[in-house]
Design a protein around this motif. Structure first.
Motif, PDB file in Angstrom:
ATOM      1  N   ALA A  63     -23.057  -1.086  -8.405  1.00 51.75           N
ATOM      2  CA  ALA A  63     -21.670  -1.267  -8.847  1.00 51.75           C
ATOM      3  C   ALA A  63     -20.942   0.071  -8.882  1.00 51.75           C
ATOM      4  CB  ALA A  63     -21.644  -1.937 -10.223  1.00 51.75           C
ATOM      5  N   GLY A  64     -21.636   1.116  -9.345  1.00 51.21           N
ATOM      6  CA  GLY A  64     -21.031   2.444  -9.351  1.00 51.21           C
ATOM      7  C   GLY A  64     -20.741   2.961  -7.955  1.00 51.21           C
ATOM      8  N   LEU A  65     -21.683   2.737  -7.046  1.00 55.55           N
ATOM      9  CA  LEU A  65     -21.465   3.161  -5.660  1.00 55.55           C
ATOM     10  C   LEU A  65     -20.291   2.418  -5.039  1.00 55.55           C
ATOM     11  CD1 LEU A  65     -25.151   3.408  -4.344  1.00 55.55           C
ATOM     12  CD2 LEU A  65     -23.572   5.304  -4.819  1.00 55.55           C
ATOM     13  N   ALA A  66     -20.172   1.119  -5.327  1.00 58.96           N
ATOM     14  CA  ALA A  66     -19.068   0.340  -4.778  1.00 58.96           C
ATOM     15  C   ALA A  66     -17.738   0.838  -5.327  1.00 58.96           C
ATOM     16  CB  ALA A  66     -19.258  -1.143  -5.104  1.00 58.96           C
ATOM     17  N   ALA A  67     -17.683   1.102  -6.643  1.00 61.68           N
ATOM     18  CA  ALA A  67     -16.437   1.564  -7.259  1.00 61.68           C
ATOM     19  C   ALA A  67     -16.027   2.927  -6.708  1.00 61.68           C
ATOM     20  CB  ALA A  67     -16.600   1.626  -8.775  1.00 61.68           C
ATOM     21  N   TRP A  68     -16.989   3.862  -6.653  1.00 58.63           N
ATOM     22  CA  TRP A  68     -16.685   5.190  -6.118  1.00 58.63           C
ATOM     23  C   TRP A  68     -16.382   5.123  -4.629  1.00 58.63           C
ATOM     24  CZ3 TRP A  68     -15.144   9.322  -8.479  1.00 58.63           C
ATOM     25  CH2 TRP A  68     -15.483   9.525  -9.828  1.00 58.63           C
ATOM     26  N   GLY A  69     -17.026   4.177  -3.917  1.00 59.88           N
ATOM     27  CA  GLY A  69     -16.733   4.011  -2.497  1.00 59.88           C
ATOM     28  C   GLY A  69     -15.300   3.592  -2.265  1.00 59.88           C
ATOM     29  N   GLU A  70     -14.794   2.676  -3.109  1.00 62.74           N
ATOM     30  CA  GLU A  70     -13.405   2.250  -2.979  1.00 62.74           C
ATOM     31  C   GLU A  70     -12.449   3.384  -3.329  1.00 62.74           C
ATOM     32  OE1 GLU A  70     -12.836  -1.234  -5.341  1.00 62.74           O
ATOM     33  OE2 GLU A  70     -13.865  -2.560  -3.930  1.00 62.74           O
ATOM     34  N   LEU A  71     -12.726   4.076  -4.451  1.00 60.69           N
ATOM     35  CA  LEU A  71     -11.824   5.151  -4.881  1.00 60.69           C
ATOM     36  C   LEU A  71     -11.842   6.318  -3.903  1.00 60.69           C
ATOM     37  CD1 LEU A  71      -9.954   6.378  -7.013  1.00 60.69           C
ATOM     38  CD2 LEU A  71     -11.984   7.245  -8.177  1.00 60.69           C
ATOM     39  N   ALA A  72     -13.034   6.835  -3.588  1.00 61.21           N
ATOM     40  CA  ALA A  72     -13.122   7.983  -2.681  1.00 61.21           C
ATOM     41  C   ALA A  72     -12.672   7.610  -1.279  1.00 61.21           C
ATOM     42  CB  ALA A  72     -14.559   8.514  -2.653  1.00 61.21           C
ATOM     43  N   GLY A  73     -13.052   6.401  -0.829  1.00 62.49           N
ATOM     44  CA  GLY A  73     -12.611   5.960   0.490  1.00 62.49           C
ATOM     45  C   GLY A  73     -11.103   5.865   0.578  1.00 62.49           C
ATOM     46  N   GLY A  74     -10.470   5.363  -0.491  1.00 56.30           N
ATOM     47  CA  GLY A  74      -9.012   5.282  -0.497  1.00 56.30           C
ATOM     48  C   GLY A  74      -8.357   6.645  -0.444  1.00 56.30           C
ATOM     49  N   LEU A  75      -8.896   7.605  -1.214  1.00 59.10           N
ATOM     50  CA  LEU A  75      -8.334   8.961  -1.194  1.00 59.10           C
ATOM     51  C   LEU A  75      -8.480   9.600   0.183  1.00 59.10           C
ATOM     52  CD1 LEU A  75      -9.603  10.272  -4.654  1.00 59.10           C
ATOM     53  CD2 LEU A  75      -7.256   9.679  -4.037  1.00 59.10           C
ATOM     54  N   LEU A  76      -9.632   9.381   0.824  1.00 65.13           N
ATOM     55  CA  LEU A  76      -9.830   9.940   2.163  1.00 65.13           C
ATOM     56  C   LEU A  76      -8.872   9.320   3.173  1.00 65.13           C
ATOM     57  CD1 LEU A  76     -13.732  10.147   2.301  1.00 65.13           C
ATOM     58  CD2 LEU A  76     -12.123  12.053   2.134  1.00 65.13           C
ATOM     59  N   LEU A  77      -8.603   8.010   3.032  1.00 69.74           N
ATOM     60  CA  LEU A  77      -7.643   7.376   3.937  1.00 69.74           C
ATOM     61  C   LEU A  77      -6.244   7.934   3.722  1.00 69.74           C
ATOM     62  CD1 LEU A  77      -8.660   3.597   4.013  1.00 69.74           C
ATOM     63  CD2 LEU A  77      -9.298   5.428   5.593  1.00 69.74           C
TER      64      LEU A  77
END
Length: 282
Positions: A63-77
């Motif tokens: 769950a932590g990886l998914a949450a950070w994946g969405e947040l960090a992925g969004g910032l990178l986009l």
């Protein structure tokens, strides 16, 4: 018609670069808004991750990886940095949500919002971030090449300057919610502003929706039968209570607007002593 550029040239032109920028910013802001509330590691999100089978070594880890994946992925986009990598990991997440999580993953008519995001990430995997990005800058392109011809530089930068704050205000959180029998999902409570919930019952049992004002008490808002949708508004400080009194798991598609960092948790169904008063759904 002689001045119309051929299709490949138009795709590489300033208008296409600006369009790709807007598209990428939109996806990035949506992902930041989706990932930020999940960093609190609420029970409902961890449970849904566990129900998908991501239980080893711990559903909290996934769950932590998914949450950070969405947040960090969004910032990178948003930055256009490492765009293909960010899009790939987000595409994986939304493939799981669109085609494995939902109990009826029809190709076009099931989780269509999540499917649109999935295909958007697939598109970015193929195209990359475009010319208006840090990826392009790191490849050695100058600012003149990033924006386009000098005559188009000012409008392009002005459009981006106006677009960024507007996208940042979008703030919708979209989620698919499962409520176990005899449980109720608690959303909000104590927040400064009002919020709105657009709910669609995609399960097989009715779901009661109630409001718990900050000053105490509880009153009914609506009961959504299977297949029914509703738009419900909750006052500042109030708590939304989504209740499943049945013996079968309930399933809702939710879009939450207006609330920032709303608290989310599950609790056992409470008895209120008398039936809730129902109000018309907007």
């Amino acid at each position: 018609m002689k001045n119309v550029p051929p299709f490949p040239a138009a795709w590489r032109g300033p208008a296409a670069a600006l369009g790709m920028l807007i598209f990428r910013l939109h996806l990035g802001v949506v992902m930041v808004e989706a990932g930020w509330p999940k960093l609190e590691m609420t029970d409902w999100f961890t449970k849904q991750v566990a129900d998908l089978g991501f239980a080893y070594p711990s559903p909290v880890l996934w769950a932590g990886l998914a949450a950070w994946g969405e947040l960090a992925g969004g910032l990178l986009l948003i930055l256009g940095l490492g765009t293909r990598f960010a899009a790939a990991q987000l595409a994986f997440q939304f493939f799981v949500i669109s085609f494995l999580w939902y109990d009826k993953p029809e190709f076009f008519t099931g989780m269509y919002v999540q499917q649109e995001l999935f295909w958007g990430f697939v598109l970015l995997m193929g195209t990359g971030a475009g010319r208006c990005s840090l990826d392009a800058w790191l490849r050695g392109k100058s600012l003149r090449n990033l924006v386009g011809r000098p005559a188009l530089r000012k409008p392009a930068l002005t459009s981006v300057a106006v677009l960024l704050p507007l996208l940042a205000l979008a703030g919708d959180v979209h989620s698919v919610l499962f409520i176990e029998p005899g449980k109720q999902f608690i959303l909000g409570g104590g927040q400064r502003g009002a919020f709105r919930v657009v709910a669609k019952n995609i399960g097989t049992v009715p779901v009661e929706i109630r409001e718990r004002p900050q000053g105490g008490g509880t009153f009914g808002k609506a009961t959504l039968a299977p297949g029914q949708s509703g738009v419900l508004k909750f006052a500042a400080g109030s708590t939304a209570v989504l209740l499943n009194p049945s013996r079968v798991q309930a399933n809702l598609d939710l879009i939450i607007t207006g609330g920032r960092n709303l608290a989310m948790t599950y609790e056992p169904v409470q008895e209120y002593g008398k039936p809730a008063l129902k109000q018309n759904v907007e």
